[in-house]
Design a protein around this motif. Structure first.
Motif, PDB file in Angstrom:
ATOM      1  N   GLU A 169       0.731  -1.158  -0.065  1.00  0.00           N
ATOM      2  CA  GLU A 169      -0.027  -0.073  -0.127  1.00  0.00           C
ATOM      3  C   GLU A 169       0.984   1.170  -0.130  1.00  0.00           C
ATOM      4  O   GLU A 169       2.061   1.409   0.516  1.00  0.00           O
ATOM      5  CB  GLU A 169      -0.910   0.007   1.195  1.00  0.00           C
ATOM      6  N   GLY A 174       0.362   5.824  -0.206  1.00  0.00           N
ATOM      7  CA  GLY A 174      -0.549   6.775  -0.458  1.00  0.00           C
ATOM      8  C   GLY A 174      -1.249   7.582   0.911  1.00  0.00           C
ATOM      9  O   GLY A 174      -2.067   8.641   0.827  1.00  0.00           O
ATOM     10  N   ARG A 204      -5.821   9.357  -2.200  1.00  0.00           N
ATOM     11  CA  ARG A 204      -5.872   8.224  -3.021  1.00  0.00           C
ATOM     12  C   ARG A 204      -4.606   7.080  -2.629  1.00  0.00           C
ATOM     13  O   ARG A 204      -3.572   7.516  -2.600  1.00  0.00           O
ATOM     14  CB  ARG A 204      -5.627   8.589  -4.488  1.00  0.00           C
ATOM     15  N   SER A 247      -3.091   3.579  -3.248  1.00  0.00           N
ATOM     16  CA  SER A 247      -2.664   2.450  -4.072  1.00  0.00           C
ATOM     17  C   SER A 247      -2.214   1.387  -3.590  1.00  0.00           C
ATOM     18  O   SER A 247      -1.675   1.197  -2.492  1.00  0.00           O
ATOM     19  CB  SER A 247      -1.502   3.170  -4.857  1.00  0.00           C
ATOM     20  N   ARG A 268      -9.619  -0.639 -10.035  1.00  0.00           N
ATOM     21  CA  ARG A 268      -8.215  -1.771 -10.189  1.00  0.00           C
ATOM     22  C   ARG A 268      -7.996  -1.403 -11.720  1.00  0.00           C
ATOM     23  O   ARG A 268      -8.699  -1.350 -12.525  1.00  0.00           O
ATOM     24  CB  ARG A 268      -8.759  -2.923 -10.084  1.00  0.00           C
ATOM     25  N   THR A 282      -2.863  -3.203 -10.089  1.00  0.00           N
ATOM     26  CA  THR A 282      -2.819  -2.297  -9.070  1.00  0.00           C
ATOM     27  C   THR A 282      -4.176  -2.053  -8.705  1.00  0.00           C
ATOM     28  O   THR A 282      -5.078  -2.041  -9.497  1.00  0.00           O
ATOM     29  CB  THR A 282      -2.407  -0.869  -9.489  1.00  0.00           C
ATOM     30  N   TYR A 296      -6.918   0.360  -6.116  1.00  0.00           N
ATOM     31  CA  TYR A 296      -6.952   2.012  -5.824  1.00  0.00           C
ATOM     32  C   TYR A 296      -8.252   1.979  -4.758  1.00  0.00           C
ATOM     33  O   TYR A 296      -9.159   1.536  -4.885  1.00  0.00           O
ATOM     34  CB  TYR A 296      -7.134   3.035  -6.846  1.00  0.00           C
ATOM     35  N   GLN A 300     -10.137   5.704  -3.910  1.00  0.00           N
ATOM     36  CA  GLN A 300     -10.191   7.313  -3.994  1.00  0.00           C
ATOM     37  C   GLN A 300     -11.029   7.455  -2.715  1.00  0.00           C
ATOM     38  O   GLN A 300     -12.238   7.347  -2.698  1.00  0.00           O
ATOM     39  CB  GLN A 300     -10.711   7.669  -5.202  1.00  0.00           C
ATOM     40  N   CYS A 324      -4.818  -3.392   1.886  1.00  0.00           N
ATOM     41  CA  CYS A 324      -5.465  -4.003   0.726  1.00  0.00           C
ATOM     42  C   CYS A 324      -5.085  -5.458   1.141  1.00  0.00           C
ATOM     43  O   CYS A 324      -4.622  -6.010   1.465  1.00  0.00           O
ATOM     44  CB  CYS A 324      -4.689  -3.534  -0.576  1.00  0.00           C
TER      45      CYS A 324
END
Length: 117
Positions: A6, A8, A19, A21, A72, A78, A80, A82, A96
């Protein structure tokens, strides 16, 4: 070696955006369902958002619905998240996760998100 990394996270004021990632490697990410979880101090880990392997199905916890968007990019392995209109209650370590069953098989180390008022 399987990895979910992870990035961000950080400190942001209430009302702001962030955001997250998650870079996946070591497994067939494109075939796996993926999720974001979070855990606040003194609280149990909770599911935040889920996305199907092809991105066609997404669901969210009621507390974040309308504010968070999970997505994704399978070509780039990856995931994401938001996060908009952040509130102090969003403060937590965000993880994640991915797998092929209801419960994820692989987990990242987590990234801290702190929302100040």
């Amino acid at each position: 070696q399987v990895q979910l990394v992870e990035s961000g996270g950080g400190l942001v004021q209430a009302g702001g955006s962030l955001r997250l990632s998650c870079a996946a490697s070591g497994f067939r990410f494109e075939s796996a369902r993926a999720s974001w979880y979070r855990q606040a101090p003194g609280k149990e880990r909770e599911s935040v958002a889920h996305i199907s392997a092809d991105g066609g199905y997404r669901n969210y916890a009621e507390s974040v619905k309308g504010r968070f968007t999970i997505s994704r990019n399978n070509a780039e392995n990856t995931l994401y998240l938001q996060m908009n209109r952040l509130i102090p209650e969003d403060t937590a370590v965000y993880y994640c996760a991915a797998g092929w069953n209801v419960s994820p098989r692989f987990w990242g180390q987590g990234t801290q998100v702190t929302v100040s008022s």
